[in-house]
Scaffold this active site. Structure first.
Site, mmCIF file in Angstrom:
data_model
loop_
_atom_site.group_PDB
_atom_site.id
_atom_site.type_symbol
_atom_site.label_atom_id
_atom_site.label_comp_id
_atom_site.label_asym_id
_atom_site.label_seq_id
_atom_site.Cartn_x
_atom_site.Cartn_y
_atom_site.Cartn_z
ATOM 1 N N GLU A 1 0.819 -1.221 0.000
ATOM 2 C CA GLU A 1 0.000 0.000 0.000
ATOM 3 C C GLU A 1 0.845 1.260 0.000
ATOM 4 O O GLU A 1 0.379 2.313 -0.441
ATOM 5 C CB GLU A 1 -0.939 -0.002 1.211
ATOM 6 C CG GLU A 1 -1.988 1.097 1.177
ATOM 7 C CD GLU A 1 -3.117 0.849 2.149
ATOM 8 O OE1 GLU A 1 -3.633 1.832 2.706
ATOM 9 O OE2 GLU A 1 -3.487 -0.318 2.353
ATOM 10 N N ASP B 1 -7.716 -4.160 6.287
ATOM 11 C CA ASP B 1 -9.009 -3.631 6.696
ATOM 12 C C ASP B 1 -9.845 -3.442 5.438
ATOM 13 O O ASP B 1 -9.434 -3.808 4.335
ATOM 14 C CB ASP B 1 -8.848 -2.328 7.469
ATOM 15 C CG ASP B 1 -8.072 -1.268 6.695
ATOM 16 O OD1 ASP B 1 -7.754 -1.505 5.517
ATOM 17 O OD2 ASP B 1 -7.781 -0.206 7.272
ATOM 18 N N TYR C 1 -0.261 -2.772 13.560
ATOM 19 C CA TYR C 1 -1.112 -1.924 12.705
ATOM 20 C C TYR C 1 -2.045 -1.074 13.576
ATOM 21 O O TYR C 1 -2.775 -1.609 14.419
ATOM 22 C CB TYR C 1 -1.916 -2.813 11.767
ATOM 23 C CG TYR C 1 -2.666 -2.054 10.708
ATOM 24 C CD1 TYR C 1 -1.983 -1.326 9.737
ATOM 25 C CD2 TYR C 1 -4.058 -2.065 10.671
ATOM 26 C CE1 TYR C 1 -2.668 -0.636 8.752
ATOM 27 C CE2 TYR C 1 -4.751 -1.384 9.683
ATOM 28 C CZ TYR C 1 -4.047 -0.665 8.735
ATOM 29 O OH TYR C 1 -4.728 0.023 7.766
ATOM 30 N N CYS D 1 -50.474 59.275 -20.951
ATOM 31 C CA CYS D 1 -50.093 58.457 -19.791
ATOM 32 C C CYS D 1 -51.072 58.705 -18.649
ATOM 33 O O CYS D 1 -51.372 59.851 -18.316
ATOM 34 C CB CYS D 1 -48.669 58.777 -19.355
ATOM 35 S SG CYS D 1 -48.161 57.905 -17.855
ATOM 36 N N CYS E 1 -48.512 60.430 -15.663
ATOM 37 C CA CYS E 1 -47.895 61.754 -15.755
ATOM 38 C C CYS E 1 -48.505 62.624 -16.847
ATOM 39 O O CYS E 1 -48.153 63.792 -16.981
ATOM 40 C CB CYS E 1 -46.390 61.614 -15.987
ATOM 41 S SG CYS E 1 -45.972 60.799 -17.533
ATOM 42 N N CYS F 1 -45.642 54.583 -21.465
ATOM 43 C CA CYS F 1 -45.129 55.941 -21.306
ATOM 44 C C CYS F 1 -43.634 55.979 -21.592
ATOM 45 O O CYS F 1 -42.895 55.044 -21.274
ATOM 46 C CB CYS F 1 -45.412 56.444 -19.893
ATOM 47 S SG CYS F 1 -44.900 58.159 -19.632
ATOM 48 N N CYS G 1 -41.491 55.932 -15.228
ATOM 49 C CA CYS G 1 -42.957 55.832 -15.265
ATOM 50 C C CYS G 1 -43.330 54.477 -15.852
ATOM 51 O O CYS G 1 -42.774 54.048 -16.855
ATOM 52 C CB CYS G 1 -43.557 56.954 -16.091
ATOM 53 S SG CYS G 1 -45.354 56.921 -16.142
#
Length: 945
Positions: free
Chosen positions: A16, A127, A343, A808, A811, A833, A838
């Protein structure tokens, strides 16, 4: 196993780690003239060659190594980018196991050596992880040589006896162990990736996180073991924070005679009622004479610890040396690879009857500190030896951790190496020793009917305590008493106190919690703790006690508020139990995967639906930010894409906060469904539309901003984007798409935001005239229509309706005509508008009503000036209580002597102002909202002026 002598064969051996390959090669080649080393493809993994006879078979040994796992598990490339899919897809996305780029040289070495060998012997750790690595090596080697005879060497220490015994008793690899690891890896990958992407994309750019790293690089990771571990820490912290101290009182009695002190403890322990405590104390003070009721003498034994397992070495190193579990395992691994201890990753805490314990003790007799104690253990006359106790755990792979070679300390060792070797050795010597023996005396006395007690202890034989300096058995020497003896106490006091919260979890406590709940394995627990520290979910103080950071606490709080306990250990404990069943062969890997992932996928879907809880918890600890990023949106599957037919349409929240449904295969596929810009929240549900195809089409739960939708629409709506939802279409037409301008109160008059230019071009190509069936124009502008049709004004110019311009409604400025390009209203004209800020808007179809509205506004209130807040009143019943400011600075419009009119302009006198539009009681509305809703909804609206 059986072997047949004959021609010499070549054997590939794989360890390993490189150090293990070298150590085993040295041991096996020692009697045959040593080994010859040559480089492999990887500069770190050399190849050692020597000859060896295994059960009368002549072998030429080629010994190399890997470096841990050779392969990685990951999703296919299509799913690896964070924005490539809905995180829910990760529970079903294909995964593959492959050799990463940095380990391709190791793979080439294995392939080249395997091609010329007949046997493969695997020297991986014994393991589950080691077994999984073994099958990774098998996959690589058998891909180039199908005829390999595969063997498994099992050993627990890098010492001559263990290695020679192992090579002469080879077995076969255990596929069940490897399957258990494969299942755990896939479960962790899918769960971890889905939750990590979900909470990172949802939170990191929304809050100013208190982490030193660049915030945009922060990953708010989630791990199935990591998060329950965090839960233990947060739960203890919450217990401390919620603790309410409670006052109590206790009576203490002491007696000093001949220099010895006895401190008697009240058998009631303590009372929380002060009045009762005072009454009892005064009775004792009035009759203070103490009478000895009983005197008990008994022998007590203190037993030595069980043999050392991985969890215990981590807990004891933390308790005795203040060493972290992660560092403890690193040091223990160094000692193992050097051959000094067995181990270090083992669950076993009982020695096999075949273990030669006396030989291990004999090695330690030469040590200058505990060597004399080891000699006593081996001396039958000392009667110090005792066979070690059985802790009840056996992983069937490795023995308990014990010393395998004598040393008085190596020159290259750090102080921590000395400490761990000393702990392992002293622990082993202690567990084969007799328990400590003590004599304990317990004295009970009576004062005015109240009972008190004291105990004292003297150690008769220390036994194992002589070598195990980490344990102590404290006791006090008390005076000698006789039954019936009476005396006056030296002190008799009523002392106050208060309850205290439990302490923060120490590393030893945390490991115990994880072990008890089955979180992680003995080999991985320290990794989970380290990740919490690395991710800055917790901090550890100088006493090795953990407390959560704001980030860690906020995440746990968010999931807790959702109503289920992802931070609790139950789910992970069930998974770990399944992994054990897989390793025993009683449950298949696929069955374990299916049951675990189905449960966690349901939790994940629920968490996405309740993500507001996570946001609220984060908002409790962190300030909101205005940052946005391309990966901020949390995408959720809605339906299959009908255009590319390869990916899913997903719900996305764009950086500006608006929502859309687009193909996850963008930019290859650009199919998109635009949603109303008035949406504040959107969540995909599990409800399926029964009419829309191709399916399944998931319905979406929308929440709209009240001030941006007509009053006759609900704020909450369960909708479908498949085309069947009329409400969603209407709101898209009225409110438009894209982000909203919050500087003013937006209403249905807001002009719809146009899709991107490429989408507009696509829409233009798709327009089909209902008259001539040609594309490029609508039926309204079709050249085949009769010449006496009403001429249509050109886009961008003032429209004429009779002799009046369309003005509009907010306005009074002249409006311009535009053409809608939404799917439901493509080609339909509207007026809007030109003034910046607006939002007046009206369809051409309602031009006649718009004219009436303008006429109405000018006739009933000719001196009207648009309020600065764009607000004209409150929607609801009762007197008009407008919240705009007039020129005189007065709040609202006058409600006295008011004139009320209907939508047709007819005056109504003597009537209270009543707004009957929709359900938005007590909400501000704008003039254009009143104009639009009164005519489009055909409802009567009474307006006070």
């Amino acid at each position: 196993m059986s072997f047949h002598s004959g021609q010499r064969i070549s054997v590939l051996n794989v360890a390993e780690k490189p150090s293990v390959a070298k150590a085993v090669s040295e041991i096996l080649s020692r009697g045959g003239g040593g080994y010859r080393a040559r480089p492999g493809r990887s500069c770190y993994n050399r190849v050692f060659e020597f000859d060896l006879t295994i059960k009368r078979q002549q072998c030429h040994m080629l010994f190399t190594s890997v470096t841990g796992h050779l392969m990685e598990l990951d999703f296919d490339d299509r799913y690896r980018k964070w924005n490539s899919c809905d995180p829910t897809d990760l529970y079903h996305a294909p995964v593959r196991k492959y050799v990463p780029q940095d380990k391709l040289d190791i793979k080439r070495t294995l392939e080249e050596e395997a091609m010329k060998c007949q046997w493969l012997i695997l020297w991986l750790d014994c393991d589950r992880e080691g077994e999984n690595i073994a099958f990774e090596v098998i996959d690589v080697c058998t891909a180039v040589n199908h005829n390999l005879n595969i063997w498994r060497a099992r050993f627990s220490a890098l010492i001559d006896r263990e290695i020679h015994q192992s090579v002469q008793n080879l077995g076969r690899p255990n596929k069940y162990f490897a399957d258990a690891v494969d299942a755990r890896q896939e479960i962790d990958l899918r769960i971890g990736a889905s939750f990590t992407r979900f909470q990172t994309m949802l939170l990191k750019d929304s809050f100013a996180l208190d982490v030193p790293d660049e915030t945009r690089n922060v990953v708010l990771s989630y791990g199935p073991c990591q998060f329950p571990t965090l839960g233990f820490i947060v739960e203890r912290y919450w217990e401390i924070q919620s603790h309410e101290p409670e006052d109590f009182w206790t009576i203490n009695c002491s007696h000093v005679i001949d220099g010895a002190t006895a401190s008697f403890k009240w058998k009631r322990d303590r009372l929380f009622d002060f009045a009762c405590s005072i009454v009892i104390y005064e009775i004792c003070v009035e009759e203070p004479t103490a009478t000895v009721k009983t005197v008990k003498h008994q022998e007590k034994l203190k037993y030595p610890p069980y043999p050392l397992s991985t969890i215990e070495i981590q807990k004891r190193a933390s308790r005795y040396f203040r060493m972290s579990s992660e560092h403890t395992m690193k040091v223990a691994e160094d000692l193992y690879q050097a051959g000094f201890i067995s181990y270090p990753r083992t669950e076993t805490d009982s020695f096999s009857v075949n273990t030669d314990l006396h030989a291990i003790v004999q090695q330690q007799t030469a040590h200058q500190i505990w060597g004399s104690y080891a000699e006593l253990l081996l001396n039958p006359e000392a009667r110090l030896w005792r066979n070690p106790g059985n802790g009840g755990h056996d992983d069937k792979a490795h023995p308990p951790i014990h010393p395998t070679q004598f040393t008085s300390g190596e020159s290259r060792w750090s102080p921590d190496h000395h400490k761990i070797y000393e702990l392992v050795t002293r622990h082993f010597l202690a567990c084969v020793s007799q328990p400590a023996v003590g004599a304990e005396t317990i004295v009970d006395i009576d004062i005015a009917g109240e009972q008190f007690s004291v105990s004292g202890r003297t150690i008769i034989a220390k036994n194992y305590l002589d070598v195990y300096r980490f344990d102590n058995w404290g006791g006090s020497i008390i005076p000698t008493y006789q039954t019936g003896q009476q005396f006056l106490p030296t002190t008799l006091t009523l002392d106050p106190g208060s309850t205290r919260p439990p302490p923060l979890l120490s590393e030893s406590d945390l490991l115990s919690c994880m072990d008890k709940a089955g979180i992680g394995t003995d080999a991985t627990m320290h990794d989970h703790i380290k990740k919490l520290l690395d991710r800055r979910y917790v901090i550890k103080d100088q006493n090795t006690r953990f407390s959560p950071t704001n980030l860690g606490e906020a995440l746990v709080m968010g999931y807790d508020d959702m109503g289920y306990e992802l931070w609790k250990p139950d789910l992970r404990s069930t998974m770990e139990d399944d992994m054990k069943l897989v390793s025993l062969g009683t449950k298949t890997k696929n069955h374990a995967l299916r049951t675990s992932l189905e449960k966690m996928e349901a939790c994940f879907i629920d968490a996405k639906l309740k993500k507001i809880k996570l946001m609220e918890a984060m908002g409790f600890f962190f300030e909101r930010t205005n940052r946005t990023s391309n990966d901020h949106s949390v995408m959720e599957n809605v339906c299959p894409c009908s255009l590319c037919q390869e990916a899913n349409m997903v719900l996305k929240q764009k950086p500006d906060g608006s929502f859309m449904v687009g193909c996850s295969n963008f930019p290859m596929c650009r199919k998109v469904v635009w949603l109303p810009g008035s949406i504040s929240e959107a969540n995909v549900t599990s409800d399926i539309c029964n009419s829309c195809t191709p399916g399944p089409v998931h319905k979406i739960r929308f929440k709209f901003r009240r001030l941006e939708i007509p009053p006759n629409y609900d704020v909450h709506h369960l909708g479908c984007i498949g085309g069947c939802d009329i409400t969603l279409k209407e709101l898209t037409e009225i409110c438009g798409t894209g982000s909203r301008n919050h500087s003013s109160v937006a209403g249905s008059g807001n002009r719809a935001s146009e899709p991107p230019s490429n989408q507009r071009r696509a829409n233009a190509r798709q327009i089909s005239c209902s008259n001539c069936r040609q594309t490029g124009h609508s039926s309204r502008t079709c050249p085949s229509q009769s010449s006496n049709s009403t001429p249509q004004p050109s886009r961008g110019h003032n429209s004429q309706n009779g002799n009046s311009s369309v003005l509009c409604g907010s306005c009074g400025a002249a409006c311009v005509m535009r053409t809608a390009n939404t799917e439901a209203n493509r080609g339909r004209r509207f007026y809007t508008c030109q003034s910046q800020g607006c939002g007046f808007f009206i369809w051409e179809d309602n031009l006649e009503n718009a004219g009436i509205a303008n006429q109405l506004r000018r006739s009933v209130y000719p001196s009207y000036t648009r309020p600065t807040s764009n607000t004209v009143g409150i929607v609801g019943r009762g007197r008009s209580r407008g919240r705009g400011r007039n020129q005189g600075g007065q709040r609202g419009w006058q409600t006295t002597n008011s004139t009320f009119v209907t939508a047709t302009g007819e005056p109504l006198s003597g009537r209270r102002c009543e707004f009957l539009v929709g359900r938005a009681c007590n909400r501000e509305i704008t003039w254009q909202q009143w104009v639009t809703y009164s005519f489009l909804s055909h409802k009567i609206v009474y307006f006070g002026v």
